[in-house]
Design a protein around this motif. Structure first.
Motif, PDB file in Angstrom:
ATOM      1  N   ILE A  94      -7.436   8.707  -0.473  1.00  0.00           N
ATOM      2  CA  ILE A  94      -6.101   8.388  -0.960  1.00  0.00           C
ATOM      3  C   ILE A  94      -6.035   8.285  -2.473  1.00  0.00           C
ATOM      4  O   ILE A  94      -4.983   8.030  -3.019  1.00  0.00           O
ATOM      5  CB  ILE A  94      -5.592   7.062  -0.344  1.00  0.00           C
ATOM      6  N   ASP A  95      -7.165   8.498  -3.128  1.00  0.00           N
ATOM      7  CA  ASP A  95      -7.142   8.463  -4.584  1.00  0.00           C
ATOM      8  C   ASP A  95      -6.577   9.789  -5.088  1.00  0.00           C
ATOM      9  O   ASP A  95      -7.208  10.830  -4.989  1.00  0.00           O
ATOM     10  CB  ASP A  95      -8.569   8.258  -5.119  1.00  0.00           C
ATOM     11  N   TYR A 125      -9.558   7.746   4.344  1.00  0.00           N
ATOM     12  CA  TYR A 125      -9.378   6.964   3.115  1.00  0.00           C
ATOM     13  C   TYR A 125      -9.312   7.818   1.861  1.00  0.00           C
ATOM     14  O   TYR A 125      -9.523   7.338   0.768  1.00  0.00           O
ATOM     15  CB  TYR A 125     -10.472   5.908   2.960  1.00  0.00           C
ATOM     16  N   TYR A 163      -0.216   4.709  -1.272  1.00  0.00           N
ATOM     17  CA  TYR A 163      -1.283   5.464  -0.622  1.00  0.00           C
ATOM     18  C   TYR A 163      -0.692   6.639   0.151  1.00  0.00           C
ATOM     19  O   TYR A 163       0.355   6.520   0.756  1.00  0.00           O
ATOM     20  CB  TYR A 163      -2.077   4.583   0.352  1.00  0.00           C
ATOM     21  N   CYS A 205       0.826  -1.214   0.000  1.00  0.00           N
ATOM     22  CA  CYS A 205       0.000   0.000   0.000  1.00  0.00           C
ATOM     23  C   CYS A 205       0.856   1.259   0.000  1.00  0.00           C
ATOM     24  O   CYS A 205       0.380   2.336   0.355  1.00  0.00           O
ATOM     25  CB  CYS A 205      -0.898   0.041   1.230  1.00  0.00           C
TER      26      CYS A 205
END
Lengths: 151, 85
Positions: free
Chosen positions: A82-83, A80, A58, A55
Protein backbone atom coordinates in the motif's frame (compact mmCIF):
# COMPACT_ATOMS: atom_id res chain seq x y z
CA UNK A 1 4.34 -25.20 6.02
CA UNK A 2 4.85 -21.46 5.69
CA UNK A 3 3.58 -21.03 2.17
CA UNK A 4 -0.14 -20.81 2.83
CA UNK A 5 -2.93 -19.81 5.15
CA UNK A 6 -6.07 -21.89 5.09
CA UNK A 7 -9.40 -21.10 6.78
CA UNK A 8 -12.79 -22.75 6.75
CA UNK A 9 -15.96 -21.24 8.14
CA UNK A 10 -19.51 -22.55 8.33
CA UNK A 11 -22.03 -19.89 7.31
CA UNK A 12 -25.74 -20.16 8.01
CA UNK A 13 -26.72 -18.71 4.67
CA UNK A 14 -27.39 -20.24 1.26
CA UNK A 15 -24.54 -20.56 -1.24
CA UNK A 16 -26.16 -17.96 -3.49
CA UNK A 17 -26.17 -15.42 -0.65
CA UNK A 18 -22.49 -16.06 0.22
CA UNK A 19 -21.54 -15.88 -3.46
CA UNK A 20 -23.15 -12.46 -3.71
CA UNK A 21 -21.39 -11.23 -0.54
CA UNK A 22 -18.05 -12.31 -2.04
CA UNK A 23 -18.40 -11.18 -5.63
CA UNK A 24 -20.65 -8.12 -5.60
CA UNK A 25 -18.02 -5.42 -5.18
CA UNK A 26 -20.19 -3.31 -2.87
CA UNK A 27 -21.02 -6.23 -0.61
CA UNK A 28 -17.42 -7.41 -0.60
CA UNK A 29 -16.35 -3.90 0.34
CA UNK A 30 -18.74 -3.66 3.26
CA UNK A 31 -17.30 -6.61 5.17
CA UNK A 32 -13.75 -6.43 3.85
CA UNK A 33 -13.65 -2.71 4.63
CA UNK A 34 -12.70 -1.41 1.20
CA UNK A 35 -14.44 0.92 -1.26
CA UNK A 36 -13.95 -0.57 -4.73
CA UNK A 37 -14.04 1.48 -7.92
CA UNK A 38 -16.05 -1.07 -9.90
CA UNK A 39 -17.29 -4.67 -10.24
CA UNK A 40 -14.99 -7.69 -10.21
CA UNK A 41 -14.17 -8.96 -13.71
CA UNK A 42 -11.93 -12.01 -14.29
CA UNK A 43 -8.56 -11.01 -15.71
CA UNK A 44 -8.98 -7.38 -14.72
CA UNK A 45 -7.42 -5.24 -12.04
CA UNK A 46 -9.67 -4.28 -9.14
CA UNK A 47 -8.82 -0.98 -7.47
CA UNK A 48 -10.12 0.83 -4.46
CA UNK A 49 -9.44 2.34 -1.09
CA UNK A 50 -9.36 0.82 2.35
CA UNK A 51 -12.17 2.20 4.51
CA UNK A 52 -10.81 1.56 8.01
CA UNK A 53 -11.12 4.79 9.97
CA UNK A 54 -7.69 6.40 9.82
CA UNK A 55 -6.53 4.19 6.95
CA UNK A 56 -8.47 5.77 4.10
CA UNK A 57 -5.29 6.68 2.26
CA UNK A 58 -4.40 3.01 1.85
CA UNK A 59 -5.05 1.46 -1.51
CA UNK A 60 -6.57 -1.85 -2.52
CA UNK A 61 -5.32 -3.47 -5.69
CA UNK A 62 -5.90 -7.03 -6.86
CA UNK A 63 -6.23 -8.97 -10.12
CA UNK A 64 -9.38 -11.06 -10.34
CA UNK A 65 -8.51 -14.57 -11.48
CA UNK A 66 -11.52 -16.88 -11.50
CA UNK A 67 -15.25 -16.44 -10.97
CA UNK A 68 -17.00 -19.80 -11.26
CA UNK A 69 -20.55 -19.02 -10.06
CA UNK A 70 -21.35 -20.23 -6.54
CA UNK A 71 -18.18 -22.35 -6.48
CA UNK A 72 -14.89 -20.46 -6.78
CA UNK A 73 -13.75 -16.84 -6.58
CA UNK A 74 -10.05 -16.02 -6.67
CA UNK A 75 -7.74 -13.05 -6.99
CA UNK A 76 -4.04 -12.29 -6.70
CA UNK A 77 -2.68 -9.32 -4.77
CA UNK A 78 0.38 -8.02 -3.01
CA UNK A 79 -0.41 -8.31 0.68
CA UNK A 80 -0.05 -4.90 2.32
CA UNK A 81 1.38 -3.37 -0.86
CA UNK A 82 0.00 0.00 0.00
CA UNK A 83 3.00 2.28 -0.06
CA UNK A 84 2.21 4.40 -3.11
CA UNK A 85 5.81 5.47 -3.55
CA UNK A 86 6.92 1.90 -4.26
CA UNK A 87 6.51 -0.33 -7.27
CA UNK A 88 5.54 -3.88 -6.37
CA UNK A 89 4.88 -5.09 -9.88
CA UNK A 90 8.13 -7.06 -9.97
CA UNK A 91 7.18 -9.09 -6.90
CA UNK A 92 5.29 -12.35 -6.95
CA UNK A 93 1.74 -11.83 -5.62
CA UNK A 94 -0.12 -14.17 -3.31
CA UNK A 95 -3.22 -16.02 -4.51
CA UNK A 96 -6.47 -15.82 -2.54
CA UNK A 97 -9.09 -18.47 -3.28
CA UNK A 98 -12.62 -18.65 -1.89
CA UNK A 99 -14.30 -22.02 -2.39
CA UNK A 100 -17.99 -22.54 -1.58
CA UNK A 101 -19.70 -25.80 -0.73
CA UNK A 102 -23.36 -26.40 0.08
CA UNK A 103 -24.07 -28.01 3.45
CA UNK A 104 -27.25 -29.07 5.30
CA UNK A 105 -27.31 -25.79 7.22
CA UNK A 106 -25.89 -23.38 4.69
CA UNK A 107 -22.45 -22.93 3.18
CA UNK A 108 -18.98 -24.15 3.98
CA UNK A 109 -16.53 -21.47 2.88
CA UNK A 110 -12.84 -22.19 2.50
CA UNK A 111 -10.25 -19.44 2.07
CA UNK A 112 -6.71 -20.26 1.01
CA UNK A 113 -4.02 -17.64 0.60
CA UNK A 114 -0.85 -19.10 -0.90
CA UNK A 115 2.51 -18.01 -2.29
CA UNK A 116 4.02 -16.44 0.83
CA UNK A 117 7.36 -18.14 0.24
CA UNK A 118 7.97 -15.88 -2.75
CA UNK A 119 7.55 -12.61 -0.89
CA UNK A 120 10.93 -10.97 -0.22
CA UNK A 121 11.98 -11.11 3.43
CA UNK A 122 12.29 -7.33 3.51
CA UNK A 123 8.63 -6.92 2.59
CA UNK A 124 7.47 -9.57 5.02
CA UNK A 125 9.19 -7.65 7.72
CA UNK A 126 7.61 -4.38 6.62
CA UNK A 127 4.19 -5.99 6.34
CA UNK A 128 4.59 -7.44 9.79
CA UNK A 129 5.31 -4.04 11.30
CA UNK A 130 2.37 -2.46 9.53
CA UNK A 131 0.15 -5.26 10.57
CA UNK A 132 0.82 -4.64 14.23
CA UNK A 133 -1.00 -1.32 13.98
CA UNK A 134 -3.61 -2.77 11.63
CA UNK A 135 -4.51 -5.40 14.19
CA UNK A 136 -5.42 -2.80 16.79
CA UNK A 137 -7.79 -1.17 14.34
CA UNK A 138 -9.40 -4.48 13.51
CA UNK A 139 -10.20 -4.94 17.18
CA UNK A 140 -11.98 -1.59 17.22
CA UNK A 141 -13.96 -2.59 14.14
CA UNK A 142 -15.19 -5.76 15.76
CA UNK A 143 -16.07 -3.95 18.94
CA UNK A 144 -18.05 -1.34 17.03
CA UNK A 145 -19.79 -4.02 14.99
CA UNK A 146 -20.79 -5.96 18.09
CA UNK A 147 -22.03 -2.84 19.84
CA UNK A 148 -24.16 -1.90 16.85
CA UNK A 149 -25.60 -5.40 16.75
CA UNK A 150 -26.44 -5.23 20.46
CA UNK A 151 -28.03 -1.78 20.26
CA UNK B 1 27.47 -0.80 6.75
CA UNK B 2 24.08 -2.48 6.64
CA UNK B 3 23.53 -0.97 3.22
CA UNK B 4 26.72 -2.64 2.00
CA UNK B 5 25.72 -5.92 3.57
CA UNK B 6 22.29 -5.75 1.99
CA UNK B 7 23.94 -6.36 -1.37
CA UNK B 8 23.66 -9.96 -0.26
CA UNK B 9 27.16 -11.37 -0.57
CA UNK B 10 29.09 -12.12 2.64
CA UNK B 11 31.90 -9.59 3.02
CA UNK B 12 35.15 -9.45 4.94
CA UNK B 13 35.94 -6.94 7.67
CA UNK B 14 38.64 -5.31 5.56
CA UNK B 15 36.19 -4.84 2.72
CA UNK B 16 33.61 -3.36 5.04
CA UNK B 17 36.24 -1.05 6.54
CA UNK B 18 37.47 0.21 3.18
CA UNK B 19 36.20 3.64 2.27
CA UNK B 20 35.01 4.42 5.80
CA UNK B 21 36.65 6.63 8.39
CA UNK B 22 36.41 3.82 10.93
CA UNK B 23 39.24 1.66 12.15
CA UNK B 24 39.18 -2.05 11.58
CA UNK B 25 38.72 -2.52 15.34
CA UNK B 26 35.71 -0.23 15.40
CA UNK B 27 34.09 -2.03 12.45
CA UNK B 28 34.75 -5.41 14.07
CA UNK B 29 33.21 -4.26 17.32
CA UNK B 30 30.18 -2.91 15.49
CA UNK B 31 29.72 -6.16 13.57
CA UNK B 32 29.93 -8.23 16.74
CA UNK B 33 27.19 -6.10 18.32
CA UNK B 34 25.01 -6.62 15.24
CA UNK B 35 25.77 -10.32 15.36
CA UNK B 36 24.75 -10.45 19.02
CA UNK B 37 21.47 -8.77 18.12
CA UNK B 38 20.84 -11.34 15.39
CA UNK B 39 21.00 -8.81 12.58
CA UNK B 40 24.08 -10.23 10.91
CA UNK B 41 25.84 -13.55 10.99
CA UNK B 42 29.45 -14.43 10.39
CA UNK B 43 30.98 -17.34 8.55
CA UNK B 44 34.63 -18.33 8.56
CA UNK B 45 36.44 -18.33 5.28
CA UNK B 46 40.02 -19.45 5.70
CA UNK B 47 41.62 -17.11 8.24
CA UNK B 48 39.02 -14.35 8.11
CA UNK B 49 35.38 -13.91 9.06
CA UNK B 50 32.85 -12.92 6.45
CA UNK B 51 29.70 -11.11 7.49
CA UNK B 52 26.25 -11.24 5.91
CA UNK B 53 22.77 -10.08 6.84
CA UNK B 54 20.82 -12.68 8.76
CA UNK B 55 17.86 -13.90 6.71
CA UNK B 56 14.45 -13.40 8.26
CA UNK B 57 14.23 -15.95 11.00
CA UNK B 58 11.76 -18.78 10.81
CA UNK B 59 10.01 -17.47 13.91
CA UNK B 60 9.48 -14.11 12.24
CA UNK B 61 8.00 -15.71 9.15
CA UNK B 62 5.65 -17.62 11.43
CA UNK B 63 4.72 -14.42 13.25
CA UNK B 64 3.96 -12.77 9.96
CA UNK B 65 1.71 -15.60 8.85
CA UNK B 66 -0.01 -15.56 12.25
CA UNK B 67 -0.81 -11.90 11.75
CA UNK B 68 -2.18 -12.42 8.25
CA UNK B 69 -4.09 -15.39 9.57
CA UNK B 70 -5.73 -13.29 12.27
CA UNK B 71 -6.71 -10.67 9.73
CA UNK B 72 -8.51 -13.37 7.78
CA UNK B 73 -10.25 -14.53 10.95
CA UNK B 74 -11.55 -10.99 11.47
CA UNK B 75 -12.57 -10.52 7.86
CA UNK B 76 -14.42 -13.84 7.86
CA UNK B 77 -16.15 -13.00 11.16
CA UNK B 78 -17.41 -9.81 9.49
CA UNK B 79 -18.48 -11.79 6.42
CA UNK B 80 -20.38 -14.20 8.69
CA UNK B 81 -22.21 -11.32 10.39
CA UNK B 82 -22.89 -9.85 6.95
CA UNK B 83 -24.51 -12.92 5.36
CA UNK B 84 -26.28 -14.25 8.46
CA UNK B 85 -28.05 -10.96 9.19
Amino acid sequence: MTDRIEKTIELKAPVSRVWRALTDHREFGSWFRVRLDGPFVPGQVSRGRITYPGCEHYRWEAVVQKMEPERLFSFTWHPYAIDQSQDYSGEAPTLVEFTLEKTATGTLLRVVESGFDKIPAKRRDEAFRMNETGWGMQMQNIERHVQQAAA
Amino acid sequence: MLARLSEGKPQSISRLTRGTELTRQAVTKHLRVLEGAGVVRSVRSGRESLFALEPLRIAEVRDYLDQVSRQWDDALARLKAHVED
